[in-house]
Scaffold this active site. Structure first.
Site, PDB file in Angstrom:
ATOM      1  N   GLY A 168      -3.629  -9.887   1.152  1.00 36.24           N
ATOM      2  CA  GLY A 168      -3.284  -8.650   0.462  1.00 36.24           C
ATOM      3  C   GLY A 168      -4.445  -7.796   0.000  1.00 36.24           C
ATOM      4  CE1 TYR A 181       8.012  -1.478  -7.362  1.00 38.71           C
ATOM      5  CE2 TYR A 181       9.673  -3.147  -7.848  1.00 38.71           C
ATOM      6  CZ  TYR A 181       8.424  -2.797  -7.373  1.00 38.71           C
ATOM      7  OH  TYR A 181       7.566  -3.774  -6.907  1.00 38.71           O
ATOM      8  CB  VAL A 221       3.465 -11.253   6.132  1.00 44.44           C
ATOM      9  CG1 VAL A 221       2.140 -11.731   5.543  1.00 44.44           C
ATOM     10  CG2 VAL A 221       3.933  -9.952   5.486  1.00 44.44           C
ATOM     11  CB  SER A 242      -6.479  -4.825  -3.168  1.00 44.35           C
ATOM     12  OG  SER A 242      -6.293  -3.947  -2.087  1.00 44.35           O
ATOM     13  CE  LYS A 285       6.781  -6.792  -5.723  1.00 43.70           C
ATOM     14  NZ  LYS A 285       5.740  -7.534  -4.940  1.00 43.70           N
ATOM     15  CB  THR A 299      -3.454  -0.595  -6.038  1.00 42.92           C
ATOM     16  OG1 THR A 299      -2.029  -0.471  -5.897  1.00 42.92           O
ATOM     17  CG2 THR A 299      -3.774  -1.531  -7.186  1.00 42.92           C
ATOM     18  CG  LEU A 300      -3.769   1.939  -0.045  1.00 43.36           C
ATOM     19  CD1 LEU A 300      -4.413   3.324   0.039  1.00 43.36           C
ATOM     20  CD2 LEU A 300      -4.265   1.057   1.107  1.00 43.36           C
ATOM     21  CB  ALA A 301       0.699  -0.470  -3.021  1.00 40.13           C
TER      22      ALA A 301
END
Ligand code: NAD
Ligand code: 0WE
Length: 254
Positions: free
Chosen positions: A13, A155, A65, A19, A162, A193-195
């Protein structure tokens, strides 16, 4: 003398220096662990390889993945190089960008499948392949978010993914506890973060997070790294199947 001296493990990840997985990697290395890294694709390899090499990693391997054959090849390489491993960090998630802004009921069958595949099933597949290589005392940690347990606006399908991830942690922990392998999740507060940068109005979400956090501030990748270090080390030898909030879980109400 480090908490992780003599221990070896895999980190999935890392995309760049922001990250969460990178914050975790730095803490683990500082504690003496030997690390292997994965990257999703060729363009990310260019970012991940120099970061990994700066922590003396020799094993820097591709893994999407979504592909069983990638996961199997990854652990075959780890077995060849190391024989046994002590820990795995799973810090991977993905949903279609549009699914994180429109109404939740608009989620398509394919969008639902994709989010659950990458963000939840991958933890099960990675754990299954890791177990035969794990030393007793082994520990696996994944990253989750409060949107699993409560409704967080936008979300959406990631919250459902999740929730599946968190339930998977409990079932994996129960199955593997008898072999001396622990499985836990860290539920981190919002971090840029990037996400996160792909989320509409993330600044606003960060601000609300700060207001509701008992610490009255955002947490850092470093703080997630330190909590992960605890869960991967012998300090947490009696702790498994748990969701560990790092930010106080939005518990401050107006
Ligand atoms: P990030 O973008 O740095 O990391 C996400 C990683 O997932 C990237 O490295 C990306 O390459 C990887 N990934 C996506 N699809 C993949 C695939 N098919 N195969 C392999 N890897 C794939 O963002 P981050 O915020 O560090 O996210 C890491 C984890 O932390 C995620 O599980 C995320 O849900 C979780 N999390 C993030 C926050 C936050 O606010 N940033 C809060 C709580 C939990
Ligand atoms: O898990 C996440 C985000 C994961 C994520 C991000 C993206 C953006 C780019 C998954 N898939 C994608 N797909 C893309 O195309 N977080 C915990 C960060 C996050 O996302 C939110 C949050 C928080 C916090 C979305 C809405 C509200 C809060």
């Amino acid at each position: 003398m480090g908490l992780m001296d003599g221990k070896r493990g895999l980190i999935l990840g890392v995309a760049n220096e922001l990250s969460i997985a990178w914050g975790v990697a730095q803490q683990l290395r500082a504690a003496g662990a030997e690390l292997a890294f994965t990257y999703l694709n060729d363009s990310l390899e260019k970012r991940v390889r120099p970061l990994a090499e700066s922590l003396d990693a020799k094993l820097i391997l591709p893994c999407d993945v979504a592909r069983d054959e990638d996961i199997e090849a990854l652990f075959a390489e780890l077995e060849k190089a190391w024989g046994k491993i002590d820990f795995v960090v799973h810090a991977v998630a993905f949903a279609n960008r549009e699914d994180l802004k429109h109404g939740f009921s608009q989620t398509s069958r394919e969008g639902f499948r994709l989010a659950l595949d990458i963000s939840a099933y991958s933890m099960v597949a990675v754990t299954r392949c890791a177990v035969p290589l794990m030393n007793p005392g082994g520990s696996i940690v994944t990253m989750t978010y409060l949107g699993a347990a409560r409704v967080i606006p936008d979300y959406n399908i990631m919250g459902v993914a999740k929730a599946a991830l968190e339930a998977s942690v409990r079932y994996l922990a129960a199955e593997l506890g008898g072999r001396g392998i622990r499985v836990n999740a860290i539920s981190a507060g919002p971090i840029k973060t990037l996400a996160a940068s792909g989320i509409a109005n993330f600044r606003e979400k960060l601000r609300v997070g700060e207001e509701r956090s008992p610490l009255r501030r955002s947490i850092t990748q470093d703080e997630v790294g330190k909590a992960t270090l605890y869960l991967l080390s012998d300090l947490s030898s009696g702790v498994t199947g748990e969701i560990h909030y790092v930010d106080g879980g939005f518990n401050v109400t107006a």
